[in-house]
Design a protein around this motif. Structure first.
Motif, PDB file in Angstrom:
ATOM      1  N   ALA A   1       1.011  -1.228   0.027  1.00  0.00           N
ATOM      2  CA  ALA A   1       0.074  -0.071  -0.081  1.00  0.00           C
ATOM      3  C   ALA A   1       0.904   1.397  -0.076  1.00  0.00           C
ATOM      4  CB  ALA A   1      -0.777  -0.105   1.309  1.00  0.00           C
ATOM      5  N   MET A   2       2.076   1.216   0.460  1.00  0.00           N
ATOM      6  CA  MET A   2       2.963   2.290   0.709  1.00  0.00           C
ATOM      7  C   MET A   2       3.322   2.570  -0.609  1.00  0.00           C
ATOM      8  SD  MET A   2       4.861   0.947   3.956  1.00  0.00           S
ATOM      9  CE  MET A   2       6.481   2.030   4.045  1.00  0.00           C
ATOM     10  N   CYS A   3       3.842   1.415  -1.475  1.00  0.00           N
ATOM     11  CA  CYS A   3       4.144   1.434  -2.826  1.00  0.00           C
ATOM     12  C   CYS A   3       3.295   2.215  -3.674  1.00  0.00           C
ATOM     13  CB  CYS A   3       4.547   0.110  -3.417  1.00  0.00           C
ATOM     14  SG  CYS A   3       6.138  -0.696  -2.535  1.00  0.00           S
ATOM     15  N   ALA A   4       1.971   1.745  -3.491  1.00  0.00           N
ATOM     16  CA  ALA A   4       0.844   2.269  -4.392  1.00  0.00           C
ATOM     17  C   ALA A   4       0.479   3.831  -4.038  1.00  0.00           C
ATOM     18  CB  ALA A   4      -0.319   1.600  -4.076  1.00  0.00           C
ATOM     19  N   ARG A   5       0.745   4.119  -2.801  1.00  0.00           N
ATOM     20  CA  ARG A   5       0.442   5.506  -2.462  1.00  0.00           C
ATOM     21  C   ARG A   5       1.615   6.532  -2.921  1.00  0.00           C
ATOM     22  NH1 ARG A   5      -1.117   4.267   2.660  1.00  0.00           N
ATOM     23  NH2 ARG A   5       0.811   4.192   3.432  1.00  0.00           N
ATOM     24  N   LYS A   6       2.628   6.061  -2.740  1.00  0.00           N
ATOM     25  CA  LYS A   6       3.851   6.670  -3.396  1.00  0.00           C
ATOM     26  C   LYS A   6       3.612   6.999  -4.893  1.00  0.00           C
ATOM     27  CE  LYS A   6       6.933   8.690  -1.697  1.00  0.00           C
ATOM     28  NZ  LYS A   6       7.078  10.071  -1.368  1.00  0.00           N
ATOM     29  N   ALA A   7       3.267   5.977  -5.664  1.00  0.00           N
ATOM     30  CA  ALA A   7       3.456   5.824  -7.150  1.00  0.00           C
ATOM     31  C   ALA A   7       2.254   6.799  -7.624  1.00  0.00           C
ATOM     32  CB  ALA A   7       2.929   4.247  -7.514  1.00  0.00           C
ATOM     33  N   LYS A   8       1.267   6.813  -6.981  1.00  0.00           N
ATOM     34  CA  LYS A   8       0.090   7.772  -7.292  1.00  0.00           C
ATOM     35  C   LYS A   8       0.726   9.419  -7.034  1.00  0.00           C
ATOM     36  CE  LYS A   8      -4.871   8.151  -6.743  1.00  0.00           C
ATOM     37  NZ  LYS A   8      -5.893   8.049  -5.630  1.00  0.00           N
ATOM     38  N   GLU A   9       1.439   9.416  -6.013  1.00  0.00           N
ATOM     39  CA  GLU A   9       2.140  10.615  -5.816  1.00  0.00           C
ATOM     40  C   GLU A   9       3.085  11.208  -6.919  1.00  0.00           C
ATOM     41  OE1 GLU A   9       2.838  10.405  -1.489  1.00  0.00           O
ATOM     42  OE2 GLU A   9       4.383  11.526  -2.142  1.00  0.00           O
ATOM     43  N   VAL A  10       3.762  10.309  -7.438  1.00  0.00           N
ATOM     44  CA  VAL A  10       4.700  10.305  -8.348  1.00  0.00           C
ATOM     45  C   VAL A  10       4.132  10.391  -9.875  1.00  0.00           C
ATOM     46  CG1 VAL A  10       6.789  10.227  -6.590  1.00  0.00           C
ATOM     47  CG2 VAL A  10       6.021   8.391  -8.105  1.00  0.00           C
ATOM     48  N   GLY A  11       2.957   9.903 -10.026  1.00  0.00           N
ATOM     49  CA  GLY A  11       2.596   9.661 -11.238  1.00  0.00           C
ATOM     50  C   GLY A  11       2.778   8.401 -12.259  1.00  0.00           C
ATOM     51  N   LEU A  12       3.035   7.487 -11.164  1.00  0.00           N
ATOM     52  CA  LEU A  12       3.313   6.000 -11.751  1.00  0.00           C
ATOM     53  C   LEU A  12       2.205   5.134 -11.249  1.00  0.00           C
ATOM     54  CD1 LEU A  12       7.160   5.371 -11.140  1.00  0.00           C
ATOM     55  CD2 LEU A  12       6.070   6.240 -13.021  1.00  0.00           C
ATOM     56  N   THR A  13       1.949   3.865 -11.544  1.00  0.00           N
ATOM     57  CA  THR A  13       1.263   2.651 -11.152  1.00  0.00           C
ATOM     58  C   THR A  13       2.201   1.794 -10.930  1.00  0.00           C
ATOM     59  OG1 THR A  13       0.756   2.213 -13.418  1.00  0.00           O
ATOM     60  CG2 THR A  13      -1.031   3.393 -12.074  1.00  0.00           C
ATOM     61  N   VAL A  14       1.807   0.865  -9.825  1.00  0.00           N
ATOM     62  CA  VAL A  14       2.553  -0.261  -9.673  1.00  0.00           C
ATOM     63  C   VAL A  14       1.706  -1.472  -9.347  1.00  0.00           C
ATOM     64  CG1 VAL A  14       4.603   0.907  -8.148  1.00  0.00           C
ATOM     65  CG2 VAL A  14       2.424   0.070  -6.905  1.00  0.00           C
TER      66      VAL A  14
ATOM     67  N   VAL B   1      10.257   3.578  -5.269  1.00  0.00           N
ATOM     68  CA  VAL B   1       9.205   4.027  -6.164  1.00  0.00           C
ATOM     69  C   VAL B   1       9.535   5.535  -6.629  1.00  0.00           C
ATOM     70  CG1 VAL B   1       6.775   4.545  -6.781  1.00  0.00           C
ATOM     71  CG2 VAL B   1       7.270   2.539  -5.420  1.00  0.00           C
ATOM     72  N   GLU B   2       9.962   6.393  -5.850  1.00  0.00           N
ATOM     73  CA  GLU B   2      10.267   7.653  -6.212  1.00  0.00           C
ATOM     74  C   GLU B   2      11.651   7.677  -7.124  1.00  0.00           C
ATOM     75  OE1 GLU B   2      10.195  10.044  -2.539  1.00  0.00           O
ATOM     76  OE2 GLU B   2      10.706  11.852  -3.628  1.00  0.00           O
ATOM     77  N   ALA B   3      12.481   6.728  -6.625  1.00  0.00           N
ATOM     78  CA  ALA B   3      13.592   6.740  -7.388  1.00  0.00           C
ATOM     79  C   ALA B   3      13.527   6.246  -8.878  1.00  0.00           C
ATOM     80  CB  ALA B   3      14.737   6.148  -6.780  1.00  0.00           C
ATOM     81  N   MET B   4      12.609   5.476  -8.850  1.00  0.00           N
ATOM     82  CA  MET B   4      12.247   4.817 -10.330  1.00  0.00           C
ATOM     83  C   MET B   4      11.535   5.740 -10.948  1.00  0.00           C
ATOM     84  SD  MET B   4      12.030   2.354 -12.447  1.00  0.00           S
ATOM     85  CE  MET B   4      12.484   0.827 -11.456  1.00  0.00           C
ATOM     86  N   ALA B   5      10.656   6.727 -10.347  1.00  0.00           N
ATOM     87  CA  ALA B   5      10.077   8.031 -11.369  1.00  0.00           C
ATOM     88  C   ALA B   5      11.125   8.739 -11.817  1.00  0.00           C
ATOM     89  CB  ALA B   5       9.096   8.746 -10.415  1.00  0.00           C
ATOM     90  N   GLY B   6      12.110   8.892 -10.941  1.00  0.00           N
ATOM     91  CA  GLY B   6      13.568   9.773 -11.354  1.00  0.00           C
ATOM     92  C   GLY B   6      14.098   9.054 -12.593  1.00  0.00           C
ATOM     93  N   LEU B   7      14.320   7.751 -12.591  1.00  0.00           N
ATOM     94  CA  LEU B   7      15.176   6.915 -13.582  1.00  0.00           C
ATOM     95  C   LEU B   7      14.468   7.061 -14.812  1.00  0.00           C
ATOM     96  CD1 LEU B   7      16.265   3.891 -11.629  1.00  0.00           C
ATOM     97  CD2 LEU B   7      17.518   5.504 -12.584  1.00  0.00           C
ATOM     98  N   LEU B   8      12.887   6.931 -14.690  1.00  0.00           N
ATOM     99  CA  LEU B   8      12.026   7.141 -16.022  1.00  0.00           C
ATOM    100  C   LEU B   8      12.058   8.191 -16.765  1.00  0.00           C
ATOM    101  CD1 LEU B   8       9.169   4.647 -14.775  1.00  0.00           C
ATOM    102  CD2 LEU B   8      10.981   4.110 -16.419  1.00  0.00           C
TER     103      LEU B   8
END
Ligand code: DQA
Length: 151
Positions: free
Chosen positions: A34-47, A137-144
Motif C-alpha cells: 500500500a505504501m508503494c501504491a500511495r507513493k506511485a500515485k504521488e509521483v505519477g506512476l502505477t505499481v 518508487v520515487e527513485a524509479m520515477a526519477g530514472l524513468l
C-alpha cells in the motif's frame, strides 16, 4: 502510454510483520504494498506488486516484465545470494531495475555480502527498512524521467 512498475518480492517476504521484526520491521507486506501504491500515485506512476517463494515464478514474472512493465523494483530476498537464474532473467530487461533490500546485507553475515543480482541492476538500495520501498518508487520515477529526457 506508460505501463506499471513491477514490484517483486522474493521468499519469506510474505511473512513481513512477524519475520525477524528487529531486522525487517513490523509492517506487513500488504502495508508495504500500500505504501508503494500511495507513493506511485504521488509521483505519477502505477505499481503492480507480486510476491513468491519460488525462484521459477520470479523468473517468469521477470520475463513478463520484458515489454510489459516500465520498470522493476525487486527484493530477491535470499535468492539475491544464490540465483543465477534471476540474474540471467533480469539481463533481458531493458527497463530500469532497482534492487532493494530492507536491511543492509553488508552489515550482516558474510554470505549476504554477495549479490548475484547487482550486475543486472540499474541501481541498488538497502538499509532503509521498509521505508526503502516508497523511496525506490520515487527513485524509479526519477530514472524513468531521465530516460524520457534522453530519448
Ligand atoms: C533481504 C536480505 C536478504 O539477505 C535476506 O535473505 C532476505 C531479505 C532484505 O530485504 O534485507 O530475505 O533481501
Amino acid at each position: 502510454m506508460s505501463k506499471p512498475v513491477l514490484v517483486l518480492n522474493g521468499p519469506n517476504l510474505n511473512l513481513l510483520g512477524t519475520r525477524e521484526p528487529h531486522i525487517y520491521g513490523s509492517n506487513t507486506l500488504k502495508e508495504v504494498e500500500a505504501m508503494c501504491a500511495r507513493k506511485a500515485k504521488e509521483v505519477g506512476l502505477t505499481v503492480e506488486c507480486r510476491q513468491s517463494n519460488h525462484e521459477g515464478q520470479l523468473v517468469e514474472w521477470i520475463h513478463e516484465a520484458i515489454g510489459g512493465f516500465d520498470g522493476i523494483i525487486i527484493n530477491p530476498a535470499a535468492y539475491t545470494h544464490t540465483s543465477v537464474a534471476i540474474l540471467d532473467a533480469l539481463k533481458n530487461v531493458k527497463a530500469p531495475i532497482i534492487e532493494l533490500h530492507i536491511s543492509n546485507p553488508h552489515q550482516r553475515e558474510e554470505f549476504r555480502h554477495r549479490s548475484f543480482v547487482t550486475p543486472a541492476a540499474t541501481a541498488t538500495m538497502c538499509g532503509f527498512g521498509v521505508a526503502g520501498y516508497p523511496l525506490a518508487v520515487e527513485a524509479m520515477a526519477g530514472l524513468l524521467e531521465a530516460r524520457k529526457a534522453k530519448a
